[in-house]
Design a protein around this motif. Structure first.
Motif, PDB file in Angstrom:
ATOM      1  N   ARG A   1     -27.106  14.867 -11.727  1.00 42.66           N
ATOM      2  CA  ARG A   1     -25.882  15.167 -10.998  1.00 42.66           C
ATOM      3  C   ARG A   1     -25.487  16.589 -11.329  1.00 42.66           C
ATOM      4  NH1 ARG A   1     -21.180  14.523 -13.979  1.00 42.66           N
ATOM      5  NH2 ARG A   1     -21.614  14.091 -16.165  1.00 42.66           N
TER       6      ARG A   1
ATOM      7  N   GLY B   1     -15.246  11.504  -6.274  1.00 43.91           N
ATOM      8  CA  GLY B   1     -16.539  12.163  -6.254  1.00 43.91           C
ATOM      9  C   GLY B   1     -17.328  11.942  -7.528  1.00 43.91           C
TER      10      GLY B   1
ATOM     11  N   ASP C   1     -18.271  14.005  -9.708  1.00 46.20           N
ATOM     12  CA  ASP C   1     -17.830  14.793 -10.853  1.00 46.20           C
ATOM     13  C   ASP C   1     -16.624  14.191 -11.560  1.00 46.20           C
ATOM     14  OD1 ASP C   1     -16.374  15.260  -8.541  1.00 46.20           O
ATOM     15  OD2 ASP C   1     -15.817  17.306  -9.122  1.00 46.20           O
TER      16      ASP C   1
ATOM     17  N   GLN D   1     -16.469  10.522 -11.987  1.00 37.33           N
ATOM     18  CA  GLN D   1     -16.754   9.113 -12.271  1.00 37.33           C
ATOM     19  C   GLN D   1     -16.435   8.743 -13.721  1.00 37.33           C
ATOM     20  OE1 GLN D   1     -17.455   6.658 -10.270  1.00 37.33           O
ATOM     21  NE2 GLN D   1     -17.503   7.956  -8.458  1.00 37.33           N
TER      22      GLN D   1
ATOM     23  N   MET E   1     -15.130   7.983  -0.351  1.00 39.56           N
ATOM     24  CA  MET E   1     -15.401   9.413  -0.398  1.00 39.56           C
ATOM     25  C   MET E   1     -16.583   9.763   0.508  1.00 39.56           C
ATOM     26  SD  MET E   1     -14.542  12.348  -1.702  1.00 39.56           S
ATOM     27  CE  MET E   1     -13.470  11.887  -3.067  1.00 39.56           C
ATOM     28  N   ALA E   2     -17.615   8.915   0.493  1.00 41.03           N
ATOM     29  CA  ALA E   2     -18.795   9.179   1.327  1.00 41.03           C
ATOM     30  C   ALA E   2     -18.419   9.183   2.800  1.00 41.03           C
ATOM     31  CB  ALA E   2     -19.867   8.133   1.035  1.00 41.03           C
TER      32      ALA E   2
ATOM     33  N   GLU F   1     -16.537  12.389   3.687  1.00 42.47           N
ATOM     34  CA  GLU F   1     -17.429  13.531   3.828  1.00 42.47           C
ATOM     35  C   GLU F   1     -18.239  13.453   5.129  1.00 42.47           C
ATOM     36  OE1 GLU F   1     -19.698  13.329   0.290  1.00 42.47           O
ATOM     37  OE2 GLU F   1     -18.136  14.218  -0.987  1.00 42.47           O
TER      38      GLU F   1
END
Length: 396
Positions: free
Chosen positions: A184, A326, A328, A330, A389-390, A393
């Motif tokens: 990541r 996101g 970043d 988690q 979030m997905a 986006e």
């Protein structure tokens, strides 16, 4: 990442076994080092000390794992557990036992970081399955730990602590050599604040997760009802002996691990996390009402599968929450979730036992019915959730 997946599950099983190992001998050890027979407040304070440190430091360590990586923070956590068990195995006084317990709470971010790790290596549609496997692994370890701890405690009161330290050491070595850092992008991640309350403030100011966070707190509180009053209730109402109580708890552990490990994921993948959560709420609330009205002991055993079906709600809700932030964040999120559960663990049993003892002469099932009623709070909170979030986006 299949190997990493299995290593994380093994780490959680061994971690839980280590925690369970020492539980049977804690009262005896506190009496021995404290030189007292009555350990009522001491035992409660000892348990609460760990939960209080988790409330403060799990979000911080989760945020550190976002910035510096899951693997190093998890290794520090496992090393802290090993040191703590060794410390308590040889602690000569009650204050030093409490120091060891506080250290364990500060470094005990293994579940939060492991959950963040699972979120990193699992696709969004399979996270409920991953979190279910994680909870099941922890449950299996916690079933085995107390049984072994009781046997070792009969040999020497401090032997379970040495065994728990050995398990933590095995955990540390396995993770060090076999667990890679998940792929990541952490470049440009903000430096985490060392204020333990900063991640909690972040979560409370995040509209995308606030309703689900409220539902998570409700589920955690309702889940405390069974763990707090089950033994009291079945002994008061059905006059069960300790053997029958033990059998019921063992069966509950097995059913619960099976439901989270093999049922939560497939149902969430087929019907979605929200519907899975609704199924869990309906199953658990029905079981709570029925146990409150049950007139014979066999009915409690018959309701165990329904209780455990309610256990699929937590992995589904955890999956919903991870989809709202996101990659970043988690670790920070999982730390906040661990903190919420720890906070509930501090105050929940006090509220539940107070309600039980004040109402058991009138209607001993009051606490169960109150728990079922609290589930109603989850429904409006769920209806307020937005897209993942997905999906946000993708829409952009």
């Amino acid at each position: 990442m299949k190997r990493a997946y299995l290593i994380v599950l093994m780490a959680m099983a061994l971690d839980a076994a280590g925690v369970g190992l020492v539980m049977p001998v804690l009262p005896g050890l506190l009496r021995e080092v404290g030189h007292v027979d009555d350990i009522g407040w001491t035992f409660g304070a000892f348990l609460s000390a760990y939960a209080a440190m988790q409330v403060l430091f799990s979000p911080l360590l989760g945020a550190l794992s976002d910035r510096y990586g899951r693997r190093p923070v998890l290794l520090v956590s496992l090393a802290g557990s090993m040191i703590d068990y060794l410390f308590m195995a040889f602690a000569p006084s009650l204050p030093l036992l409490f120091v060891g317990r506080l250290i364990a709470g500060i470094t005990g971010a293994s579940m939060a970081v492991a959950s963040a790790y699972m979120a990193d290596i699992s696709s969004e549609d399979r996270r409920a399955r991953a979190f279910g496997h994680l909870s099941a692994a922890y449950g299996v370890g916690f079933i085995a730990g107390p049984a072994l701890g009781g046997l070792l405690g009969d040999v020497w009161l401090r032997a379970p602590f040495l065994a728990a330290a050995a398990l933590s050491g095995l955990n540390l070595v396995s993770a060090f050599f076999l667990l890679p850092e998940p792929k990541r992008n952490i470049e440009g991640s903000e430096l985490p604040s060392f204020n333990p309350l900063a991640p909690l403030r972040w979560a409370l100011s995040f509209p995308a997760i606030l309703p689900l966070l409220g539902a998570f707190a409700v589920l955690g509180l309702v889940g405390q009802v069974g763990g707090t009053i089950w033994v009291l209730y079945v002994q008061d109402k059905f006059n069960w002996d300790l053997f029958t109580v033990g059998v019921s708890l063992a069966l509950f552990g097995l059913f619960h691990a099976g439901a989270q490990g093999f049922v939560a994921g497939p149902i969430a993948e087929r019907y979605g996390e929200k519907r899975t959560l609704i199924i869990a709420v309906l199953a658990d609330s029905t079981a709570y009402v029925l146990i409150a009205l049950a007139g014979q002991g066999w009915m409690a055993f018959a309701l165990l599968p329904l209780f455990c079906l309610g256990g699929i709600g937590a992995p589904a809700l955890q999956s919903l929450l991870t989809s709202r932030v996101g990659a970043d964040h988690q670790g920070r999120l999982q730390g906040v979730l661990t903190s919420v559960i720890s906070l509930v663990s501090v105050f929940g049993p006090l509220l539940i036992t107070t309600l039980y003892f004040r109402t058991r002469m009138v209607f001993p099932g009051t606490a169960w019915v109150a728990g079922a009623a609290l589930y109603v709070l989850c429904l409006p909170l769920l209806l307020r959730t937005g897209p993942s979030m997905a999906r946000q986006e993708a829409a952009q």
